[in-house]
Scaffold this motif. Sequence first.
Motif, PDB file in Angstrom:
ATOM      1  N   GLY A   8     -52.851 -32.772 -26.623  1.00 50.79           N
ATOM      2  CA  GLY A   8     -53.482 -31.488 -26.878  1.00 50.79           C
ATOM      3  C   GLY A   8     -53.737 -31.197 -28.339  1.00 50.79           C
ATOM      4  O   GLY A   8     -54.127 -32.065 -29.109  1.00 50.79           O
ATOM      5  N   ALA A 131     -48.891 -31.476 -21.498  1.00 51.31           N
ATOM      6  CA  ALA A 131     -50.261 -31.208 -21.943  1.00 51.31           C
ATOM      7  C   ALA A 131     -50.461 -29.720 -22.157  1.00 51.31           C
ATOM      8  O   ALA A 131     -49.879 -28.889 -21.452  1.00 51.31           O
ATOM      9  N   ALA A 139     -56.586 -34.148 -21.415  1.00 48.41           N
ATOM     10  CA  ALA A 139     -55.527 -33.757 -20.477  1.00 48.41           C
ATOM     11  C   ALA A 139     -55.829 -34.278 -19.077  1.00 48.41           C
ATOM     12  O   ALA A 139     -54.942 -34.818 -18.395  1.00 48.41           O
ATOM     13  N   LEU A 155     -47.405 -28.810 -17.657  1.00 48.34           N
ATOM     14  CA  LEU A 155     -48.548 -28.142 -18.275  1.00 48.34           C
ATOM     15  C   LEU A 155     -48.115 -26.828 -18.894  1.00 48.34           C
ATOM     16  O   LEU A 155     -47.396 -26.035 -18.276  1.00 48.34           O
ATOM     17  N   CYS A 171     -50.371 -31.441 -12.133  1.00 47.60           N
ATOM     18  CA  CYS A 171     -49.032 -31.478 -12.728  1.00 47.60           C
ATOM     19  C   CYS A 171     -47.936 -31.272 -11.696  1.00 47.60           C
ATOM     20  O   CYS A 171     -48.137 -30.650 -10.647  1.00 47.60           O
TER      21      CYS A 171
END
Length: 281
Positions: A8, A131, A139, A155, A171
């Motif tokens: 990120g 992420a 991502a 996440l 996720c």
Amino acid sequence: MGHVLVVGWACLDYRFHIESWPPASGRTRALAYREALGGPAAVAAAAVAALGGKAVLLSRRGDDPLGDKIDRMLDRFGVERVWSLGEESPVSAVLITPQGERFIFPYAGRLPKALPDGWRDFLGRAKVVLADLRWPEAARSVLQLARDQGIPRVLDLDRTDDQSLELARLCSHVIASEDVATAVGGIEGLAKLLPDRFLAVTLGPKGVAWMGGHLEALPVFPKDTTGAGDVFHGAFVWALANGVKEEDGLRFANRVAGLFVATGEIPSLGQVEESTQGRSP
């Protein structure tokens, strides 16, 4: 120590501790100023490393002097970096009130969407992937491949648009902001949107909540809350990568974030352990 791959945003923060808030006139004095590492992914990776973990950051910066400065900051934490280079690095102006609350004014810079060559090599070492939402193209690619390989995926969810919820569904763990939880009807509403996942909500000075539990934040006077949620996420994935159960990982992350808010510096594992002596987690 388990490896963590963080995907990120990274940026340079220009942080001003201001005399009063809101400003009483067109000119308000800054009592202190510093340049600091910013961005959810970058700060989370720094937290993993500060706690003694192995962190790899997959991110973007400009091929410019500001990008070099961001790179050096991460190097001081011991974070391994995999960069996609663009024209101009992102920066943020951050105003910090006497109460430690922050107001962020980000500038996105000019950055590529494409991932750098060779990034898949780093996924093979990861025990956990974290992420944020600031580079969705990366991502998505990383989370899809991590899912296929059975790697836990966390996440940092601070938006509720369709693209963000799509990433959340890739996720295994989602930690949402209070604003997100409020928008979808609390953690129960989040659970309806994202079933069969471990869910938690960070609540700032009110601590953290998860399905069936809540923990108050540490009772500290905040020096600087900038990046507290990012530190929380980093501490949580550090815990997961080292075999800690989710609820205990939230307790650990809550304490790490509280110590960070009190000092403005990410604590070491030793400092966290020292702070727990004779106290509840």
